[in-house]
Design a protein around this motif. Structure first.
Motif, PDB file in Angstrom:
ATOM      1  N   SER A  10       0.855  -1.188   0.000  1.00  0.00           N
ATOM      2  CA  SER A  10       0.000   0.000   0.000  1.00  0.00           C
ATOM      3  C   SER A  10       0.884   1.228   0.000  1.00  0.00           C
ATOM      4  O   SER A  10       1.948   1.223   0.640  1.00  0.00           O
ATOM      5  N   ILE A  11       0.432   2.259  -0.650  1.00  0.00           N
ATOM      6  CA  ILE A  11       1.212   3.493  -0.679  1.00  0.00           C
ATOM      7  C   ILE A  11       1.329   4.059   0.742  1.00  0.00           C
ATOM      8  O   ILE A  11       2.296   4.749   1.075  1.00  0.00           O
ATOM      9  N   ALA A  12       0.380   3.689   1.592  1.00  0.00           N
ATOM     10  CA  ALA A  12       0.405   4.198   2.975  1.00  0.00           C
ATOM     11  C   ALA A  12       1.600   3.660   3.758  1.00  0.00           C
ATOM     12  O   ALA A  12       1.949   4.203   4.806  1.00  0.00           O
ATOM     13  N   ASP A  13       2.233   2.612   3.250  1.00  0.00           N
ATOM     14  CA  ASP A  13       3.397   2.039   3.942  1.00  0.00           C
ATOM     15  C   ASP A  13       4.685   2.806   3.642  1.00  0.00           C
ATOM     16  O   ASP A  13       5.745   2.447   4.158  1.00  0.00           O
ATOM     17  N   PHE A  14       4.599   3.820   2.766  1.00  0.00           N
ATOM     18  CA  PHE A  14       5.805   4.518   2.311  1.00  0.00           C
ATOM     19  C   PHE A  14       5.776   5.979   2.735  1.00  0.00           C
ATOM     20  O   PHE A  14       4.761   6.667   2.569  1.00  0.00           O
ATOM     21  N   THR A  15       6.894   6.435   3.276  1.00  0.00           N
ATOM     22  CA  THR A  15       7.013   7.836   3.669  1.00  0.00           C
ATOM     23  C   THR A  15       7.307   8.679   2.435  1.00  0.00           C
ATOM     24  O   THR A  15       7.650   8.151   1.361  1.00  0.00           O
ATOM     25  N   ARG A  16       7.243   9.965   2.620  1.00  0.00           N
ATOM     26  CA  ARG A  16       7.618  10.889   1.542  1.00  0.00           C
ATOM     27  C   ARG A  16       9.063  10.617   1.109  1.00  0.00           C
ATOM     28  O   ARG A  16       9.369  10.580  -0.080  1.00  0.00           O
ATOM     29  N   ASP A  17       9.951  10.387   2.072  1.00  0.00           N
ATOM     30  CA  ASP A  17      11.359  10.117   1.725  1.00  0.00           C
ATOM     31  C   ASP A  17      11.492   8.819   0.942  1.00  0.00           C
ATOM     32  O   ASP A  17      12.289   8.730   0.010  1.00  0.00           O
ATOM     33  N   PHE A 146       6.067  18.188 -14.076  1.00  0.00           N
ATOM     34  CA  PHE A 146       5.914  19.348 -13.186  1.00  0.00           C
ATOM     35  C   PHE A 146       6.839  19.158 -11.980  1.00  0.00           C
ATOM     36  O   PHE A 146       6.395  18.667 -10.923  1.00  0.00           O
ATOM     37  N   PRO A 147       8.119  19.537 -12.115  1.00  0.00           N
ATOM     38  CA  PRO A 147       9.046  19.331 -10.985  1.00  0.00           C
ATOM     39  C   PRO A 147       8.582  20.035  -9.713  1.00  0.00           C
ATOM     40  O   PRO A 147       8.980  19.653  -8.614  1.00  0.00           O
ATOM     41  N   GLN A 148       7.711  21.013  -9.856  1.00  0.00           N
ATOM     42  CA  GLN A 148       7.216  21.714  -8.656  1.00  0.00           C
ATOM     43  C   GLN A 148       6.376  20.809  -7.757  1.00  0.00           C
ATOM     44  O   GLN A 148       6.094  21.159  -6.611  1.00  0.00           O
ATOM     45  N   LEU A 149       5.982  19.630  -8.261  1.00  0.00           N
ATOM     46  CA  LEU A 149       5.280  18.676  -7.383  1.00  0.00           C
ATOM     47  C   LEU A 149       6.128  18.401  -6.143  1.00  0.00           C
ATOM     48  O   LEU A 149       5.619  18.386  -5.021  1.00  0.00           O
ATOM     49  N   ILE A 150       7.428  18.179  -6.385  1.00  0.00           N
ATOM     50  CA  ILE A 150       8.338  17.792  -5.300  1.00  0.00           C
ATOM     51  C   ILE A 150       8.679  18.987  -4.418  1.00  0.00           C
ATOM     52  O   ILE A 150       8.813  18.870  -3.208  1.00  0.00           O
ATOM     53  N   ILE A 173      -4.276   9.517  -4.586  1.00  0.00           N
ATOM     54  CA  ILE A 173      -4.708  10.573  -3.649  1.00  0.00           C
ATOM     55  C   ILE A 173      -3.945  10.442  -2.332  1.00  0.00           C
ATOM     56  O   ILE A 173      -3.463  11.443  -1.779  1.00  0.00           O
ATOM     57  N   SER A 174      -3.775   9.221  -1.849  1.00  0.00           N
ATOM     58  CA  SER A 174      -2.999   9.035  -0.607  1.00  0.00           C
ATOM     59  C   SER A 174      -1.568   9.552  -0.790  1.00  0.00           C
ATOM     60  O   SER A 174      -1.008  10.183   0.110  1.00  0.00           O
ATOM     61  N   ALA A 175      -0.989   9.279  -1.950  1.00  0.00           N
ATOM     62  CA  ALA A 175       0.393   9.729  -2.190  1.00  0.00           C
ATOM     63  C   ALA A 175       0.481  11.245  -2.296  1.00  0.00           C
ATOM     64  O   ALA A 175       1.433  11.861  -1.798  1.00  0.00           O
ATOM     65  N   LEU A 176      -0.507  11.858  -2.938  1.00  0.00           N
ATOM     66  CA  LEU A 176      -0.468  13.320  -3.108  1.00  0.00           C
ATOM     67  C   LEU A 176      -0.528  14.046  -1.754  1.00  0.00           C
ATOM     68  O   LEU A 176      -0.137  15.209  -1.659  1.00  0.00           O
ATOM     69  N   CYS A 177      -1.003  13.338  -0.741  1.00  0.00           N
ATOM     70  CA  CYS A 177      -1.038  13.947   0.598  1.00  0.00           C
ATOM     71  C   CYS A 177       0.356  14.376   1.050  1.00  0.00           C
ATOM     72  O   CYS A 177       0.499  15.266   1.877  1.00  0.00           O
ATOM     73  N   HIS A 178       1.402  13.749   0.491  1.00  0.00           N
ATOM     74  CA  HIS A 178       2.778  14.132   0.850  1.00  0.00           C
ATOM     75  C   HIS A 178       3.220  15.405   0.131  1.00  0.00           C
ATOM     76  O   HIS A 178       4.271  15.947   0.441  1.00  0.00           O
ATOM     77  N   PHE A 179       2.463  15.830  -0.864  1.00  0.00           N
ATOM     78  CA  PHE A 179       2.974  16.883  -1.740  1.00  0.00           C
ATOM     79  C   PHE A 179       2.077  18.116  -1.820  1.00  0.00           C
ATOM     80  O   PHE A 179       2.411  19.074  -2.513  1.00  0.00           O
ATOM     81  N   GLY A 180       0.947  18.082  -1.154  1.00  0.00           N
ATOM     82  CA  GLY A 180       0.071  19.252  -1.117  1.00  0.00           C
ATOM     83  C   GLY A 180      -0.660  19.483  -2.430  1.00  0.00           C
ATOM     84  O   GLY A 180      -0.721  18.607  -3.292  1.00  0.00           O
ATOM     85  N   GLY A 181      -1.241  20.676  -2.562  1.00  0.00           N
ATOM     86  CA  GLY A 181      -1.941  21.031  -3.797  1.00  0.00           C
ATOM     87  C   GLY A 181      -3.446  20.989  -3.638  1.00  0.00           C
ATOM     88  O   GLY A 181      -3.986  21.109  -2.535  1.00  0.00           O
ATOM     89  N   ILE A 206      -4.995  19.565   1.779  1.00  0.00           N
ATOM     90  CA  ILE A 206      -5.322  19.611   0.345  1.00  0.00           C
ATOM     91  C   ILE A 206      -6.790  19.979   0.186  1.00  0.00           C
ATOM     92  O   ILE A 206      -7.659  19.386   0.837  1.00  0.00           O
ATOM     93  N   THR A 207      -7.056  20.946  -0.676  1.00  0.00           N
ATOM     94  CA  THR A 207      -8.436  21.312  -0.965  1.00  0.00           C
ATOM     95  C   THR A 207      -9.039  20.269  -1.886  1.00  0.00           C
ATOM     96  O   THR A 207      -8.406  19.870  -2.860  1.00  0.00           O
ATOM     97  N   VAL A 208     -10.240  19.813  -1.577  1.00  0.00           N
ATOM     98  CA  VAL A 208     -10.932  18.853  -2.455  1.00  0.00           C
ATOM     99  C   VAL A 208     -12.257  19.466  -2.863  1.00  0.00           C
ATOM    100  O   VAL A 208     -13.066  19.854  -2.015  1.00  0.00           O
ATOM    101  N   GLU A 209     -12.454  19.556  -4.174  1.00  0.00           N
ATOM    102  CA  GLU A 209     -13.668  20.211  -4.675  1.00  0.00           C
ATOM    103  C   GLU A 209     -14.294  19.329  -5.751  1.00  0.00           C
ATOM    104  O   GLU A 209     -13.609  18.906  -6.692  1.00  0.00           O
TER     105      GLU A 209
END
Ligand code: CP
Length: 307
Positions: A10-17, A146-150, A173-181, A206-209
Motif C-alpha cells: 500500500s502506498i500508505a506504507d511509504f514515507t515521503r522520503d 511538473f518538478p514543482q510537485l516535489i 490521492i494518498s500519495a499526493l497527501c505528501h505533496f500538497g496542492g 489539500i483542498t478537495v472540490e
C-alpha cells in the motif's frame, strides 16, 4: 535508505522520503545500460486478474536487469482452478521465487500474501483497494512534467470517472497527501470518491472540490487523471450509455485547457478519451505507461537489495 526485503502493498506504507528515493532510483534506471544487477534472481508473477501493462512492464523490468520470470496470467491455468487457496499458492511460490508480483480481485489479498511470504510481495492491484506501483509511476510521470510537485508548488490534479472503485485513484490521492496542492473530482452519482480519501486529503491541507462536469474541470487543472467506467457498476444499461458519453474527453473540449495541462490515464481506456485527443499535446498516457519500466526496475532492484 534501505528498502531491501520490503513488501510493496500500500502506498500508505511509504514515507515521503521513501517515495522520493524510489523516484530518484527510477530516474537513474533510465540511463542504465549493460549491467545486470538481478542476474540469477527470479520473479514470480501471479495474476488472478487480466493485465497488460502491469504484468508486462514488470517482466520487461526484470529481464532488463538480468533477472528471469515465471508465473501465470490466467488463474484458470493454475491450481486455483482446482480450489487451492491463495495462502497455499503463496506458500509454494515463495519457495520458488525471489520476489512475487501479484494481482488479485480481492481487497486485502496482497496484504495476506505478504504476511505469509518470506520474499518481497509486490501488489499489482488488489480489488478496489490499492495499486501502489501504478502510483509510483504516476508520481514519476507527474514529477517529470511538473518538478514543482516535489518542491511543494501545489499542483491541481483533477480525477474523473469511477472514483469509488478506482484503486489507482485511491493510491494516488494518498500519495499526493505528501505533496500538497488541490484536488478536483468529477464522478457519476454513486461513483464518487469514498469519504475516507477526501478526509485524508483534507487532513493534509489539500483542498478537495467536486465539480459537475469534465468541462468544469478542464480549465482548472494541471493534470487530468481519467479513469475507466465499468459497465457492470451500472444496473441500468441506458444510464451507462448516457454517462459514458458525458465522461468523454474530446480534442474540441481541450481548447479550454491550460497549454501545459496533461491528461493521464492508468489505461486501458475504453470510451473516456476520444482517439482525437491522442494527437494533442495534452495526451500523456502512453508516456505514463512507458514510465512503468524504469519505475518497476527501481522497485525490483530496491526490494531485492541490488541498488
Ligand atoms: N494500469 C494498469 O494496471 O494496467 P493493466 O490493467 O493493463 O495492468
Amino acid at each position: 535508505m534501505n528498502l531491501s526485503g520490503r513488501h510493496v502493498i500500500s502506498i500508505a506504507d511509504f514515507t515521503r522520503d521513501d517515495i522520493l528515493h524510489i523516484l530518484k532510483r527510477a530516474r537513474e534506471m533510465e540511463g542504465r545500460r549493460d549491467d545486470e544487477p538481478l542476474r540469477g534472481r527470479l520473479m514470480g508473477t501471479l495474476f488472478f486478474e487480466p493485465s497488460t501493462r502491469t504484468r508486462l512492464s514488470f517482466e520487461a523490468a526484470m529481464l532488463k536487469l538480468g533477472g528471469r520470470v515465471m508465473g501465470f496470467s490466467d488463474p484458470g491455468s493454475s491450481s486455483a482452478k482446482k480450489g487451492e487457496s491463495l495462502a497455499d499458492t503463496i506458500r509454494m511460490v515463495e519457495r520458488y521465487a525471489d520476489v512475487i508480483v501479484m494481482r488479485h480481485p480481492r481487497d486485502g489479498a496482497a496484504r495476506l500474501a505478504a504476511e505469509l511470504s518470506r520474499v518481497p510481495v509486490i501488489n499489482g492491484g488488489d480489488g478496489s483497494n490499492q495499486h501502489p506501483t501504478q502510483t509510483f509511476l504516476d508520481l514519476y510521470t507527474i514529477s517529470r512534467l511538473f518538478p514543482q510537485l516535489i518542491s511543494g508548488g501545489g499542483l491541481t490534479v483533477a480525477f474523473a470517472g469511477d472514483l469509488r472503485y478506482g484503486r489507482t485513484v485511491h493510491s494516488l490521492i494518498s500519495a499526493l497527501c505528501h505533496f500538497g496542492g488541490r484536488i478536483i473530482t468529477v464522478a457519476p452519482r454513486g461513483l464518487e470518491l469514498p469519504p475516507q480519501y477526501e478526509a485524508e486529503a483534507k487532513a493534509h491541507g489539500i483542498t478537495v472540490e467536486a465539480v459537475p462536469t469534465l468541462a468544469d474541470a478542464i480549465p482548472l487543472c494541471d493534470v487530468m487523471y481519467m479513469t475507466r467506467l465499468q459497465e457492470e457498476r451500472f444496473p441500468d444499461p441506458l444510464e451507462f450509455d448516457h454517462i459514458k458519453q458525458t465522461y468523454r474527453v474530446t480534442a474540441a473540449m481541450l481548447k479550454h485547457a491550460r497549454p501545459e495541462m496533461r491528461i493521464l490515464h492508468p489505461l486501458p481506456r475504453v470510451n473516456e478519451i476520444a482517439a482525437d485527443v491522442d494527437a494533442t499535446a495534452h495526451a500523456h498516457y502512453f508516456t505514463q505507461a512507458a514510465n512503468g519500466i524504469p519505475v518497476r526496475q527501481a522497485i525490483l532492484a530496491l526490494v531485492l537489495g541490488a541498488v
